[in-house]
Motif scaffolding. Sequence first.
Motif, PDB file in Angstrom:
ATOM      1  N   ASP A   9       0.885  -1.216   0.018  1.00 49.75           N
ATOM      2  CA  ASP A   9      -0.086   0.081  -0.052  1.00 49.75           C
ATOM      3  C   ASP A   9       0.834   1.334   0.048  1.00 49.75           C
ATOM      4  O   ASP A   9       1.151   2.024   0.913  1.00 49.75           O
ATOM      5  N   ILE A  10       1.405   1.827  -1.090  1.00 50.91           N
ATOM      6  CA  ILE A  10       2.279   2.636  -1.602  1.00 50.91           C
ATOM      7  C   ILE A  10       1.669   3.801  -2.566  1.00 50.91           C
ATOM      8  O   ILE A  10       1.179   3.376  -3.612  1.00 50.91           O
ATOM      9  N   SER A  11       1.455   4.806  -2.058  1.00 53.24           N
ATOM     10  CA  SER A  11       0.976   5.846  -2.925  1.00 53.24           C
ATOM     11  C   SER A  11       1.969   6.210  -4.163  1.00 53.24           C
ATOM     12  O   SER A  11       3.067   6.121  -3.841  1.00 53.24           O
ATOM     13  N   PRO A  12       1.479   6.293  -5.533  1.00 52.50           N
ATOM     14  CA  PRO A  12       2.341   6.689  -6.271  1.00 52.50           C
ATOM     15  C   PRO A  12       2.883   8.122  -6.030  1.00 52.50           C
ATOM     16  O   PRO A  12       3.855   8.579  -6.635  1.00 52.50           O
ATOM     17  N   GLU A  13       2.203   8.882  -5.089  1.00 54.84           N
ATOM     18  CA  GLU A  13       2.678  10.435  -4.921  1.00 54.84           C
ATOM     19  C   GLU A  13       3.629  10.482  -3.565  1.00 54.84           C
ATOM     20  O   GLU A  13       3.158   9.776  -2.566  1.00 54.84           O
ATOM     21  N   VAL A  14       4.571  11.002  -3.702  1.00 51.40           N
ATOM     22  CA  VAL A  14       5.287  11.040  -2.438  1.00 51.40           C
ATOM     23  C   VAL A  14       4.712  12.160  -1.595  1.00 51.40           C
ATOM     24  O   VAL A  14       4.402  11.863  -0.317  1.00 51.40           O
ATOM     25  N   TYR A  29       8.069   8.309  -9.439  1.00 52.41           N
ATOM     26  CA  TYR A  29       8.801   8.200 -10.660  1.00 52.41           C
ATOM     27  C   TYR A  29       9.332   9.303 -11.233  1.00 52.41           C
ATOM     28  O   TYR A  29      10.801   9.190 -11.520  1.00 52.41           O
ATOM     29  N   ALA A  30       9.000  10.522 -10.832  1.00 53.23           N
ATOM     30  CA  ALA A  30       9.847  11.865 -10.879  1.00 53.23           C
ATOM     31  C   ALA A  30      11.014  11.777 -10.107  1.00 53.23           C
ATOM     32  O   ALA A  30      12.069  12.204 -10.304  1.00 53.23           O
ATOM     33  N   LEU A  31      10.789  11.493  -8.734  1.00 54.16           N
ATOM     34  CA  LEU A  31      11.913  11.601  -7.929  1.00 54.16           C
ATOM     35  C   LEU A  31      12.939  10.449  -8.375  1.00 54.16           C
ATOM     36  O   LEU A  31      14.112  10.962  -7.815  1.00 54.16           O
ATOM     37  N   ALA A  32      12.544   9.292  -8.649  1.00 50.85           N
ATOM     38  CA  ALA A  32      13.375   8.384  -8.940  1.00 50.85           C
ATOM     39  C   ALA A  32      14.456   8.838 -10.118  1.00 50.85           C
ATOM     40  O   ALA A  32      15.690   8.797  -9.958  1.00 50.85           O
ATOM     41  N   TYR A  33      13.780   9.470 -11.102  1.00 48.38           N
ATOM     42  CA  TYR A  33      14.458  10.297 -12.101  1.00 48.38           C
ATOM     43  C   TYR A  33      15.658  11.131 -11.686  1.00 48.38           C
ATOM     44  O   TYR A  33      17.002  11.287 -12.300  1.00 48.38           O
ATOM     45  N   LEU A  99      -0.455  15.742 -31.182  1.00 46.92           N
ATOM     46  CA  LEU A  99      -0.315  16.615 -30.123  1.00 46.92           C
ATOM     47  C   LEU A  99      -0.122  15.914 -28.802  1.00 46.92           C
ATOM     48  O   LEU A  99       0.568  16.377 -27.681  1.00 46.92           O
ATOM     49  N   ARG A 100      -0.582  14.459 -28.784  1.00 40.07           N
ATOM     50  CA  ARG A 100      -0.371  13.661 -27.641  1.00 40.07           C
ATOM     51  C   ARG A 100       1.091  13.233 -27.232  1.00 40.07           C
ATOM     52  O   ARG A 100       1.520  12.780 -26.175  1.00 40.07           O
ATOM     53  N   ILE A 101       1.749  13.456 -28.318  1.00 41.06           N
ATOM     54  CA  ILE A 101       3.520  13.155 -28.194  1.00 41.06           C
ATOM     55  C   ILE A 101       3.961  14.210 -27.050  1.00 41.06           C
ATOM     56  O   ILE A 101       4.817  13.694 -26.347  1.00 41.06           O
ATOM     57  N   LEU A 102       3.405  15.423 -27.032  1.00 45.31           N
ATOM     58  CA  LEU A 102       3.955  16.269 -26.043  1.00 45.31           C
ATOM     59  C   LEU A 102       3.577  16.118 -24.616  1.00 45.31           C
ATOM     60  O   LEU A 102       3.996  16.902 -23.860  1.00 45.31           O
ATOM     61  N   GLN A 103       2.770  15.309 -24.521  1.00 45.75           N
ATOM     62  CA  GLN A 103       1.999  15.088 -23.191  1.00 45.75           C
ATOM     63  C   GLN A 103       2.934  14.004 -22.343  1.00 45.75           C
ATOM     64  O   GLN A 103       2.348  12.886 -22.236  1.00 45.75           O
ATOM     65  N   LEU A 104       4.001  14.375 -22.017  1.00 46.80           N
ATOM     66  CA  LEU A 104       4.865  13.341 -21.180  1.00 46.80           C
ATOM     67  C   LEU A 104       4.230  12.936 -20.021  1.00 46.80           C
ATOM     68  O   LEU A 104       4.445  11.786 -19.364  1.00 46.80           O
ATOM     69  N   TRP A 105       3.279  13.740 -19.129  1.00 47.48           N
ATOM     70  CA  TRP A 105       2.781  13.367 -18.028  1.00 47.48           C
ATOM     71  C   TRP A 105       1.874  11.947 -18.102  1.00 47.48           C
ATOM     72  O   TRP A 105       1.517  11.559 -17.098  1.00 47.48           O
ATOM     73  N   GLU A 106       1.410  11.852 -19.381  1.00 46.19           N
ATOM     74  CA  GLU A 106       0.600  10.574 -19.359  1.00 46.19           C
ATOM     75  C   GLU A 106       1.343   9.324 -19.329  1.00 46.19           C
ATOM     76  O   GLU A 106       0.855   8.466 -19.442  1.00 46.19           O
ATOM     77  N   LEU A 153      12.173   0.459  -9.614  1.00 49.67           N
ATOM     78  CA  LEU A 153      11.411   0.502  -8.452  1.00 49.67           C
ATOM     79  C   LEU A 153      10.272   1.392  -8.231  1.00 49.67           C
ATOM     80  O   LEU A 153       9.020   0.930  -7.991  1.00 49.67           O
ATOM     81  N   ALA A 154      10.273   2.565  -9.066  1.00 47.21           N
ATOM     82  CA  ALA A 154       9.228   3.478  -9.144  1.00 47.21           C
ATOM     83  C   ALA A 154       7.946   2.849 -10.154  1.00 47.21           C
ATOM     84  O   ALA A 154       6.975   3.018  -9.952  1.00 47.21           O
ATOM     85  N   ASN A 155       8.554   2.205 -11.286  1.00 47.35           N
ATOM     86  CA  ASN A 155       7.537   1.213 -11.952  1.00 47.35           C
ATOM     87  C   ASN A 155       6.716   0.357 -11.008  1.00 47.35           C
ATOM     88  O   ASN A 155       5.518   0.204 -11.492  1.00 47.35           O
TER      89      ASN A 155
END
Length: 295
Positions: A9-14, A29-33, A99-106, A153-155
């Motif tokens: 039970d770990i949230s994807p958000e820190v 995931y962002a923190l891992a990067y 335009l979806r190519i630019l939507q990296l947050w997805e 690990l983030a995955n």
Amino acid sequence: MIAMLPFPDISPEVFSISLFGTTFALRWYALAYIVGILLGWRLVVRATRTPRLWKNNTPVMTPSQVEDLLFWVILGVILGGRLGYVLFYQPAFYLSNPLRILQLWEGGMSFHGGALGVIIAGLLFTRRHKIPTISTGDLVCLGLAPGLFLGRLANFINAELWGRPTNLPWGVAFPTDAAQYCPDVAGICARHPSQLYEALLEGLILGGILVWMAWRRGALQREGLIGGTFLAGYGIARFAVEFVRQPDAQFVSDGNPLGLAWHMGGYGMTMGQILCLPMIMVGVFLILRARRRAA
């Protein structure tokens, strides 16, 4: 009853904060990067500050040049990783929705595309600064393992890129609807934690081997040995994990349940395995070249 491990039970958000009606969240995931890039950068800087690791006690780069290279590497990872995913895995979808190519947050990044992006960025950087390209590649490869380890690990925390169904006792019951869609499994579906396999093989073990080679075996004195070992090692590890990793949904069909991107006569390879073959071949070439020059 089949033994399996529950998904932690770990949230994807820190953490997340709300400002002016908008929620801002820091995801694992962002923190891992971020942490992976910082650890890799410090490892590479330490190597450049240790003259005994290099031929004639002369590092190929200065610490300040490593900092300049970091920007190019980050740019190569982001652009190459995104374009690689678009071209290798879902070209038809993104050509229809550019335009979806630019939507990296997805989401949607390809390691192999990121690797090509880093190679191109490295070539441009070394040509501009007149630095040996292959030795610079050795340094970059030396610093990649922390990011690979933390990224996988983030995955896992994000419950994405999971493996095929399994009845092994360490199978994990991932909570998403897609992960639980297992037509041949009655009840809860456990899957290979392929993200953890990759974190162990591509990050921890391969990274440990590269550090040992650099600090204990003088590998940075033989141009291409570190880079070749990374390319071949990553390619072999990823090729092996692909046997238990669930392929992207667009490759799976009723006539191709294993999601093979190429198959003939009942045998074939996934897209990940196909992309690993040139990595392995280039890696073996660089290793043989380094050994031949050292003889």
